[in-house]
Design an enzyme around this catalytic site. Structure first.
Site, PDB file in Angstrom:
ATOM      1  N   SER A 182       0.860  -1.184   0.000  1.00 13.59           N
ATOM      2  CA  SER A 182       0.000   0.000   0.000  1.00 13.59           C
ATOM      3  C   SER A 182       0.897   1.234   0.000  1.00 13.59           C
ATOM      4  O   SER A 182       1.668   1.441   0.944  1.00 13.59           O
ATOM      5  CB  SER A 182      -0.890  -0.036   1.250  1.00 13.59           C
ATOM      6  OG  SER A 182      -1.580   1.192   1.412  1.00 13.59           O
ATOM      7  N   LYS A 199      -1.407  -1.045  -4.160  1.00 10.84           N
ATOM      8  CA  LYS A 199      -2.528  -0.152  -3.812  1.00 10.84           C
ATOM      9  C   LYS A 199      -1.977   1.263  -3.710  1.00 10.84           C
ATOM     10  O   LYS A 199      -0.912   1.477  -3.138  1.00 10.84           O
ATOM     11  CB  LYS A 199      -3.125  -0.623  -2.489  1.00 10.84           C
ATOM     12  CG  LYS A 199      -4.077   0.332  -1.816  1.00 10.84           C
ATOM     13  CD  LYS A 199      -4.826  -0.399  -0.699  1.00 10.84           C
ATOM     14  CE  LYS A 199      -4.808   0.370   0.604  1.00 10.84           C
ATOM     15  NZ  LYS A 199      -5.539  -0.340   1.682  1.00 10.84           N
ATOM     16  N   LYS A 212      -2.836   5.198  -2.587  1.00  9.40           N
ATOM     17  CA  LYS A 212      -3.726   6.099  -1.855  1.00  9.40           C
ATOM     18  C   LYS A 212      -4.100   7.258  -2.777  1.00  9.40           C
ATOM     19  O   LYS A 212      -3.216   7.852  -3.417  1.00  9.40           O
ATOM     20  CB  LYS A 212      -3.019   6.635  -0.609  1.00  9.40           C
ATOM     21  CG  LYS A 212      -2.736   5.566   0.441  1.00  9.40           C
ATOM     22  CD  LYS A 212      -4.014   5.065   1.101  1.00  9.40           C
ATOM     23  CE  LYS A 212      -3.687   4.173   2.291  1.00  9.40           C
ATOM     24  NZ  LYS A 212      -4.904   3.647   2.929  1.00  9.40           N
ATOM     25  N   ASP A 235      -7.163   3.470  -2.912  1.00 15.79           N
ATOM     26  CA  ASP A 235      -7.810   3.589  -1.602  1.00 15.79           C
ATOM     27  C   ASP A 235      -7.944   5.066  -1.259  1.00 15.79           C
ATOM     28  O   ASP A 235      -6.948   5.785  -1.163  1.00 15.79           O
ATOM     29  CB  ASP A 235      -6.980   2.868  -0.530  1.00 15.79           C
ATOM     30  CG  ASP A 235      -7.661   2.860   0.841  1.00 15.79           C
ATOM     31  OD1 ASP A 235      -8.782   3.394   0.977  1.00 15.79           O
ATOM     32  OD2 ASP A 235      -7.057   2.301   1.790  1.00 15.79           O
ATOM     33  N   GLU A 248     -11.237   1.365  -2.955  1.00 13.20           N
ATOM     34  CA  GLU A 248     -11.511   1.145  -1.538  1.00 13.20           C
ATOM     35  C   GLU A 248     -12.038   2.420  -0.878  1.00 13.20           C
ATOM     36  O   GLU A 248     -11.453   3.493  -1.018  1.00 13.20           O
ATOM     37  CB  GLU A 248     -10.205   0.690  -0.874  1.00 13.20           C
ATOM     38  CG  GLU A 248     -10.334   0.180   0.541  1.00 13.20           C
ATOM     39  CD  GLU A 248      -8.987  -0.322   1.079  1.00 13.20           C
ATOM     40  OE1 GLU A 248      -8.111  -0.697   0.269  1.00 13.20           O
ATOM     41  OE2 GLU A 248      -8.801  -0.313   2.298  1.00 13.20           O
ATOM     42  N   ASP A 272     -13.803  -0.667   3.674  1.00 15.05           N
ATOM     43  CA  ASP A 272     -12.829  -0.843   4.761  1.00 15.05           C
ATOM     44  C   ASP A 272     -13.462  -0.238   6.024  1.00 15.05           C
ATOM     45  O   ASP A 272     -14.162  -0.935   6.771  1.00 15.05           O
ATOM     46  CB  ASP A 272     -11.513  -0.151   4.350  1.00 15.05           C
ATOM     47  CG  ASP A 272     -10.454  -0.126   5.438  1.00 15.05           C
ATOM     48  OD1 ASP A 272     -10.718  -0.590   6.554  1.00 15.05           O
ATOM     49  OD2 ASP A 272      -9.336   0.384   5.185  1.00 15.05           O
ATOM     50  N   LYS A 310     -10.064  -6.244   8.641  1.00 12.64           N
ATOM     51  CA  LYS A 310      -8.987  -5.922   9.587  1.00 12.64           C
ATOM     52  C   LYS A 310      -9.481  -6.332  10.968  1.00 12.64           C
ATOM     53  O   LYS A 310     -10.494  -5.791  11.437  1.00 12.64           O
ATOM     54  CB  LYS A 310      -8.700  -4.420   9.608  1.00 12.64           C
ATOM     55  CG  LYS A 310      -8.102  -3.861   8.331  1.00 12.64           C
ATOM     56  CD  LYS A 310      -7.885  -2.359   8.452  1.00 12.64           C
ATOM     57  CE  LYS A 310      -7.353  -1.801   7.134  1.00 12.64           C
ATOM     58  NZ  LYS A 310      -7.264  -0.315   7.147  1.00 12.64           N
ATOM     59  N   GLY A 316      -4.373  -3.958   6.368  1.00 15.79           N
ATOM     60  CA  GLY A 316      -3.254  -3.746   7.283  1.00 15.79           C
ATOM     61  C   GLY A 316      -3.347  -2.386   7.933  1.00 15.79           C
ATOM     62  O   GLY A 316      -4.026  -1.484   7.438  1.00 15.79           O
TER      63      GLY A 316
HETATM   64  O1  OSB Z   1      -6.917   2.373   4.757  1.00 20.00           O
HETATM   65  O2  OSB Z   1      -6.039   0.490   4.475  1.00 20.00           O
HETATM   66  C1  OSB Z   1      -6.008   1.587   5.015  1.00 20.00           C
HETATM   67  C2  OSB Z   1      -2.780   2.051   7.024  1.00 20.00           C
HETATM   68  C3  OSB Z   1      -3.277   2.658   8.157  1.00 20.00           C
HETATM   69  C4  OSB Z   1      -4.621   2.925   8.237  1.00 20.00           C
HETATM   70  C5  OSB Z   1      -5.474   2.598   7.182  1.00 20.00           C
HETATM   71  C6  OSB Z   1      -4.994   1.974   6.042  1.00 20.00           C
HETATM   72  C7  OSB Z   1      -3.610   1.725   5.960  1.00 20.00           C
HETATM   73  C8  OSB Z   1      -2.972   1.138   4.786  1.00 20.00           C
HETATM   74  C9  OSB Z   1      -1.637   0.450   4.991  1.00 20.00           C
HETATM   75  O3  OSB Z   1      -3.408   1.221   3.673  1.00 20.00           O
HETATM   76  C10 OSB Z   1      -1.707  -1.036   4.863  1.00 20.00           C
HETATM   77  C11 OSB Z   1      -0.470  -1.725   5.393  1.00 20.00           C
HETATM   78  O4  OSB Z   1       0.476  -1.921   4.639  1.00 20.00           O
HETATM   79  O5  OSB Z   1      -0.434  -2.073   6.594  1.00 20.00           O
HETATM   80 MG    MG Z   2      -8.267   1.321   3.523  1.00 17.08          MG
END
Ligand code: OSB
Ligand code: MG
Length: 368
Positions: free
Chosen positions: A135, A161, A163, A188, A213, A238, A262, A290
């Site tokens: 990510s 992924k 952001k 995301d 996402e 999510d 999660k 994650g």
């Molecule tokens: O939205 O998935 C998310 C990290 C912290 C809070 C929210 C998110 C995330 C990530 C990182 O996208 C995912 C990872 O590599 O742990």
């Molecule tokens: Mg997310």
């Protein structure tokens, strides 16, 4: 088993690189770790709440408070032979899913170490390796992001992924697709869009993204359902999915076609499995999200992702993507041939906290 004692650690670990989303930017991970003790054995859990209530209303300090002053006093001294029994004394308390999830994780680790069974085995995992992606946060410019994608694809990550936020979306995703035509890509938004901006998301259709996402509000279902009707790209929820009932609601009204699970967000391992089972029965794919966990949370997620309906790559990257030195050993290492991590086979989480690394990262410690 009877829970005899517990410890709480507030730790801080620097990330190898700051992580920026549509809503926040972090340079360090602050986490609360829970250790549960019974009959000479210790089990560990990680609270994935952040320093501020960016992703969810919980923070490291709300988790510390609720664990120290309410949850742990309620469960210590009690029998806990199952997750249901562990949580029974908390039945009349509301909220704080990340604090609950850390307790359940520590319980599973303890149970596994007492019985010699791995978490994967106890949860019903069916894979020795789980497929993972990376990510990537928002970067100062497009060239930097493209360089990052190239670097992670080169390391063997088969799914990336990205952001997004208004102004860092269509152009970015199109450039990523142009430069990496064969890579599995997704976006995301962490709730950065309003329904009126759905036409922006529609421009992502045609880029063959795996999914988009959480484009809309963190607690929304209706806007997601309205947008999913006309979007070809699957929406993945999510933040909105807090428990299995939310998952049922979302699927009933068509608010998403994929769910990110999660354990911290949904209040623990058992609820995560309930959502997994619900989605499996409805033919809806899930993947393990994650929260930039340390090795403790990561070991838990890797074992969870070994369950059969985790058919999409998880946000569970190798340790070196997050930290120079994790508090747990051994580190998770990417198998570059197939973009997977190995699921630990040792008792419990299958990774150990390294005392001197924990000591170095600890800001506060207490024993109950
Ligand atoms: O939205 O998935 C998310 C990290 C912290 C809070 C929210 C998110 C995330 C990530 C990182 O996208 C995912 C990872 O590599 O742990
Ligand atoms: Mg997310």
């Amino acid at each position: 088993m009877r829970l005899e004692a517990a410890e709480l650690y507030l730790i801080q670990l620097p990330y190898v690189r700051p992580f920026e989303t549509s809503g926040w930017r972090e340079t360090h991970a602050q986490r609360v770790l829970v250790a549960l003790h019974s009959e000479g054995v210790t089990g560990w859990g990680e609270v994935v709440a952040q320093a501020a209530p960016w992703y969810s209303p919980e923070t490291v300090e709300t988790a510390w408070h609720v664990l120290h002053d309410i949850f742990l006093p309620a469960v210590l001294g009690q029998g806990a032979d199952s997750p249901a029994q562990l949580f029974a004394p908390l039945a009349h308390f509301r909220g704080h899913p990340m604090a609950r999830a850390a307790l359940e994780c520590a319980w599973w680790d303890l149970r596994g170490r007492q019985t010699g069974r791995s978490l994967k085995e106890m949860l019903g995992g069916v894979r020795d390796r789980v497929e993972v992606g990376v990510s990537l946060g928002i970067e100062p410019d497009l060239a930097t992001l493209l360089g990052r994608i190239e670097s992670f694809a080169g390391q063997g990550y088969g799914r990336v992924k990205i952001k997004i936020k208004p102004g860092w979306d269509v152009e970015v995703m199109r450039a990523a697709r142009d430069h990496f035509p064969d890579l599995r890509l997704m976006a995301d938004a962490n709730s950065a869009y309003e329904l009126e901006q759905a036409p922006i998301l529609a421009q992502l259709d045609g880029l063959e993204l795996l999914m988009i996402e959480q484009p809309f509000d963190h607690d929304d279902f209706l806007d997601h359902a309205l947008a999913q009707e006309s979007l070809q790209t699957p929406i993945c929820l999510d933040e909105s999915i807090r428990h299995a009932r939310d998952a049922r609601l979302a699927l009933e009204i068509g608010a998403c076609r994929v769910i990110n699970i999660k354990p911290g967000r949904v209040g623990g391992t058992s609820e995560a499995i309930a959502i997994h089972d619900l989605c499996r029965d409805r033919g809806v794919p899930v993947w393990c999200g994650g929260m930039l966990e340390t090795g403790i949370g990561r070991a838990h997620n890797v074992a969870l992702a070994a369950l059969p309906n985790f058919t999409l790559p998880g946000d569970i990257s190798a340790t070196d993507r997050y930290f120079l030195e994790d508090i747990a050993h051994p580190p998770f290492v990417l198998h570059a041939q197939d973009s997977t991590l190995s699921v630990p086979s040792g008792p419990g989480l299958g990774v150990d906290v390294v005392p001197h690394r924990l000591a170095k990262a600890t800001l506060r410690h207490t024993r109950l």
